[in-house]
Design a protein around this motif. Structure first.
Motif, PDB file in Angstrom:
ATOM      1  N   TYR A  85      44.541  26.931  35.005  1.00 50.28           N
ATOM      2  CA  TYR A  85      43.777  25.682  34.906  1.00 50.28           C
ATOM      3  C   TYR A  85      42.498  25.769  35.743  1.00 50.28           C
ATOM      4  O   TYR A  85      41.413  25.417  35.301  1.00 50.28           O
ATOM      5  N   LEU A  86      42.645  26.290  36.947  1.00 51.41           N
ATOM      6  CA  LEU A  86      41.495  26.457  37.834  1.00 51.41           C
ATOM      7  C   LEU A  86      40.508  27.481  37.245  1.00 51.41           C
ATOM      8  O   LEU A  86      39.294  27.271  37.254  1.00 51.41           O
ATOM      9  N   ILE A  87      41.044  28.568  36.732  1.00 45.46           N
ATOM     10  CA  ILE A  87      40.186  29.579  36.086  1.00 45.46           C
ATOM     11  C   ILE A  87      39.400  28.911  34.957  1.00 45.46           C
ATOM     12  O   ILE A  87      38.192  29.094  34.824  1.00 45.46           O
ATOM     13  N   ASP A  88      40.096  28.096  34.158  1.00 45.03           N
ATOM     14  CA  ASP A  88      39.432  27.465  33.020  1.00 45.03           C
ATOM     15  C   ASP A  88      38.316  26.516  33.459  1.00 45.03           C
ATOM     16  O   ASP A  88      37.285  26.424  32.809  1.00 45.03           O
ATOM     17  N   ARG A  89      38.513  25.840  34.571  1.00 44.00           N
ATOM     18  CA  ARG A  89      37.453  24.962  35.096  1.00 44.00           C
ATOM     19  C   ARG A  89      36.228  25.789  35.492  1.00 44.00           C
ATOM     20  O   ARG A  89      35.098  25.428  35.192  1.00 44.00           O
ATOM     21  N   TYR A  90      36.458  26.897  36.166  1.00 50.89           N
ATOM     22  CA  TYR A  90      35.336  27.754  36.560  1.00 50.89           C
ATOM     23  C   TYR A  90      34.658  28.358  35.324  1.00 50.89           C
ATOM     24  O   TYR A  90      33.445  28.555  35.309  1.00 50.89           O
ATOM     25  N   LEU A  91      35.453  28.649  34.315  1.00 54.69           N
ATOM     26  CA  LEU A  91      34.873  29.240  33.099  1.00 54.69           C
ATOM     27  C   LEU A  91      33.937  28.258  32.392  1.00 54.69           C
ATOM     28  O   LEU A  91      32.896  28.660  31.875  1.00 54.69           O
ATOM     29  N   ILE A  92      34.297  26.984  32.397  1.00 60.19           N
ATOM     30  CA  ILE A  92      33.406  25.980  31.803  1.00 60.19           C
ATOM     31  C   ILE A  92      32.082  25.986  32.560  1.00 60.19           C
ATOM     32  O   ILE A  92      31.008  26.004  31.959  1.00 60.19           O
ATOM     33  N   ALA A  93      32.170  25.983  33.881  1.00 57.54           N
ATOM     34  CA  ALA A  93      30.956  25.983  34.700  1.00 57.54           C
ATOM     35  C   ALA A  93      30.118  27.226  34.408  1.00 57.54           C
ATOM     36  O   ALA A  93      28.902  27.143  34.235  1.00 57.54           O
ATOM     37  N   ALA A  94      30.772  28.386  34.327  1.00 60.93           N
ATOM     38  CA  ALA A  94      30.037  29.632  34.064  1.00 60.93           C
ATOM     39  C   ALA A  94      29.329  29.566  32.714  1.00 60.93           C
ATOM     40  O   ALA A  94      28.165  29.953  32.591  1.00 60.93           O
ATOM     41  N   GLU A  95      30.031  29.042  31.709  1.00 60.17           N
ATOM     42  CA  GLU A  95      29.421  28.929  30.379  1.00 60.17           C
ATOM     43  C   GLU A  95      28.225  27.975  30.426  1.00 60.17           C
ATOM     44  O   GLU A  95      27.198  28.236  29.822  1.00 60.17           O
TER      45      GLU A  95
END
Ligand code: GDP
Length: 281
Positions: A85-95
């Motif tokens: 879940y945390l990884i996915d939050r960071y991935l949104i930010a990166a995108e």
């Protein structure tokens, strides 16, 4: 303040003044500058940025933190935290920032062969998207080889929860040149060093940038569309949805749901997506 530290091509660091009314550089900026006297200089121009790492300032505006970043290293470690879940939050930010993410699973040395296999399986969904996944250890000889090879001459910031080993990775890969931006600021000398941004050149030619603003960074409120942007693997399917404005939640004719049922999209990722839509909008 009105002064910055400039790392010259010869590896020397010079305190430089900024011109009045000049746009403020951030760590990682490449600048045109000249030497004045007493080993100090003046910055005349900030060169065009290939990326800008920014985050919400809590008042609805974006705050620039670091420039010319090639990778956001999303660092997790089995203890203390390995959270999709945390990884996915960071991935949104990166995108959203348009900076490539790299998922780093540190402290691999603490895992038994069996647990390592389990973590690999959990992370396989990211490799399939494809996002790079790297295993690392700062405690084993050669434990950072894979990461160094992937970073090459690129610049990266490290994000992730406390205790996963970000400082240890920086200490191991970064050279012993530590530019404390606040330390050369006329007002803040010494005072802000604990919250300063640090730039660490790596032997490979790249840079690691460590900033509390980046470390503590969490996803700012984003729109539904932006949440969806963090799930690029949905795109080939969402184009076939019955409704153009399909939110991929419960809609009939949703091809994203169909893809999940067929195992073409990870259920865990769609679960994150649903949760993030709930908390973000
Ligand atoms: P940060 O809060 O993310 O900067 O984490 P630190 O770099 O301060 O590391 C937290 C703790 O984990 C320290 O006690 C480190 O020695 C330890 N640590 C860091 N990397 C590793 C690793 O690869 N393996 C193991 N076993 N411990 C590690």
């Amino acid at each position: 303040g009105s002064s910055v530290a400039v790392l010259a091509d010869n590896g020397q660091v010079f305190p430089c003044q900024l011109r009045r009314n000049q746009a403020l550089p951030v760590v990682g900026d490449r600048v045109r500058w000249h030497l004045d006297k007493d080993q100090t200089g003046t910055v005349s121009e900030i060169l065009p940025r290939r990326s800008l790492f920014a985050r919400g300032d809590g008042h609805g505006k974006m705050k620039s933190i670091a420039a010319n970043i090639d990778y956001i290293l999303i660092v997790m470690a089995p203890p203390p935290v390995m959270s999709e879940y945390l990884i996915d939050r960071y991935l949104i930010a990166a995108e959203l920032l348009n900076i490539k993410p790299m998922i780093v699973l540190n402290k691999a040395d603490l895992l038994s062969a069996e647990d390592l296999e389990k973590v690999k399986q959990r992370l396989a969904q990211y490799e399939a998207i494809p996002y790079p996944v790297i295993f690392s250890s700062t405690k084993e000889p050669g434990g950072l080889d894979q990461l160094s090879a992937a970073l090459k001459t690129y610049s990266a910031v490290l994000v992730g929860p406390s205790g996963v080993g970000k400082s240890s990775i920086i200490r191991a890969l970064g050279e012993n040149l530590d530019i404390r931006v606040a330390a050369v600021s006329p007002k803040g000398a010494g005072k802000h060093t604990t919250t300063a941004t640090h730039l660490y050149p790596m032997a490979s030619g790249g840079f690691l940038i460590d900033s509390p603003g980046v470390r503590e960074f969490s996803l700012w409120p984003v729109s539904k569309k932006e949440v969806l942007g963090g799930f690029p693997e949905f795109k080939p399917f969402s184009q076939g949805c019955k409704f153009r404005d399909c939110a991929h939640l419960v809609e009939p004719g949703c091809q994203v749901i169909a893809a999940e049922v067929e195992g073409k999209i990870s259920s865990k990722r769609r679960e994150s997506y649903k949760e993030l839509l709930k908390v973000m909008s």
